[in-house]
Enzyme design. Structure first.
Site, PDB file in Angstrom:
ATOM      1  N   SER A  56       0.842  -1.198   0.000  1.00 36.98           N
ATOM      2  CA  SER A  56       0.000   0.000   0.000  1.00 36.98           C
ATOM      3  C   SER A  56       0.880   1.251   0.000  1.00 36.98           C
ATOM      4  CB  SER A  56      -0.956  -0.044   1.202  1.00 36.98           C
ATOM      5  OG  SER A  56      -1.949   0.954   1.105  1.00 36.98           O
ATOM      6  N   GLU A  86      -1.624  -2.349  -8.315  1.00 37.82           N
ATOM      7  CA  GLU A  86      -2.912  -2.583  -7.670  1.00 37.82           C
ATOM      8  C   GLU A  86      -3.377  -1.266  -7.071  1.00 37.82           C
ATOM      9  OE1 GLU A  86      -3.577  -2.413  -4.185  1.00 37.82           O
ATOM     10  OE2 GLU A  86      -1.531  -1.886  -3.636  1.00 37.82           O
ATOM     11  N   HIS A 106      -5.036  -5.069  -1.949  1.00 35.10           N
ATOM     12  CA  HIS A 106      -5.872  -4.798  -0.786  1.00 35.10           C
ATOM     13  C   HIS A 106      -6.974  -5.820  -0.552  1.00 35.10           C
ATOM     14  CE1 HIS A 106      -3.759  -0.988  -1.038  1.00 35.10           C
ATOM     15  NE2 HIS A 106      -4.208  -0.696   0.154  1.00 35.10           N
TER      16      HIS A 106
END
Length: 324
Positions: free
Chosen positions: A111, A228, A296
């Site tokens: 992330s 992502e 995620h």
């Protein structure tokens, strides 16, 4: 440069370079510590992991101190980020990259941590790892795939594959560990066929794009780009964020693209993905695989930033092999 593999008995340090560990539930922390200790690791924490301000982060100075201390401490062999967030890129111009280069260690997180991982790889040549946070190890159910991939990536030198998990979940598990819904995992989605080899570069797409035009952005030349995004992204933002990457000078030499499974709230459908990818003439000649197990949505694979990958994509058959 591949850092020394983690071994039973190693000390692993938890730091909070993005959001503070203060937001984690005590039970989640307890599960994570026990899970890592069961692997034979000795878990320690940075001095400032629980400090927080109104943004549930803390000062640049405190976060840098914990980061530098983790690399300097000769007893520490691996560094886990507590959790993601929004502001790890604040740290980049304050990092002593020579210190890190002289003390290579496993660094793992995903992330927001993408900015830190890519910057360290770019400035030092040390392979970093896109994979579970310390907080991820506090997941009670559905963690086996994540654990297996983590072990394959950071504890031995053998090649390993990133295969589809048996199931996946998009639940906010950190709010309720028992209210979980798992969906059957089908084969990965092949958007474009082909074979390729390259250096793995990527992570969270919108975070990676924060590095464009800076000294912290790795070259995409000869890369297998893996990207992502979370629920805050949707088809339109993903489209323009991907297009921004493809405008980079070295993007013309991207060898393949892997796309992590989107969260349901992003509403990025298979049809939308097909249209977005088919609109990018720059990549019409390379393999593109979507719904891959990273990002995620759980479970996730651990992917070495700077590692090598072999990609084969055909109808109903994919190979994503990591060469270590």
């Amino acid at each position: 440069m591949v850092p020394r593999r983690l071994q039973p008995g190693d000390e692993v340090r938890i730091i909070s370079p993005s959001r503070s560990m203060a937001i984690l539930k005590e039970k989640q922390v307890e599960i994570a510590v026990k899970r890592l200790e069961a692997l034979g690791f000795h878990v320690t924490f940075g001095k400032h992991v629980h400090s927080h301000d109104e943004f549930f982060s803390t000062s640049i100075e405190e976060r840098i101190e914990d980061l530098h201390n983790a690399f300097l401490d000769q007893n520490v062999k691996g560094i886990f980020t507590a959790i993601g967030g929004y502001n790890v890129n604040q740290l980049l111009s304050y990092i002593d990259f020579t210190l890190i280069k002289n003390n290579p260690k496993v660094l793992i997180g995903y992330s927001d941590i993408t900015a830190l991982s890519l910057a360290i790889y770019q400035k030092t040549g040390i392979v970093t790892y896109s994979g579970p946070h310390f907080s991820s190890f506090g997941m009670k159910h559905g963690f086996d795939y994540t654990m297996d991939s983590f072990i394959q990536a950071v504890t031995n030198d053998a090649p390993y594959e990133i295969t589809p998990s048996e199931s996946w979940s998009d639940d906010p598990w950190f709010l309720d560990q028992e209210d979980r819904n798992f969906h059957e995992q089908k084969e990965y989605l092949v958007l474009q066929k082909g074979k390729a080899e390259g250096t793995l570069i990527g992570g969270n797409l919108c975070t990676m794009n924060l590095l464009q035009g800076t000294e912290y952005m790795p070259s995409l030349k000869g890369s297998v780009l893996f990207i992502e995004d979370d629920y805050e992204s949707h088809a339109l933002t993903f489209d323009r964020d991907l297009q921004s990457v493809l405008h980079l000078p070295d993007a013309r030499d991207i060898q393949a693209i892997l796309i992590g499974r989107f969260q349901k709230d992003s509403q990025v459908t298979e049809e939308a993905l097909r249209k977005i990818i088919s609109s990018k003439r720059e990549i019409s000649h390379i393999p593109v695989i979507a719904n891959v197990n990273f990002g995620h949505v759980s479970p996730i694979a651990t992917i070495p930033v700077g590692g090598k990958a072999i990609i084969e994509a055909s109808n109903g058959n994919c190979l994503i092999q990591i060469e270590q």
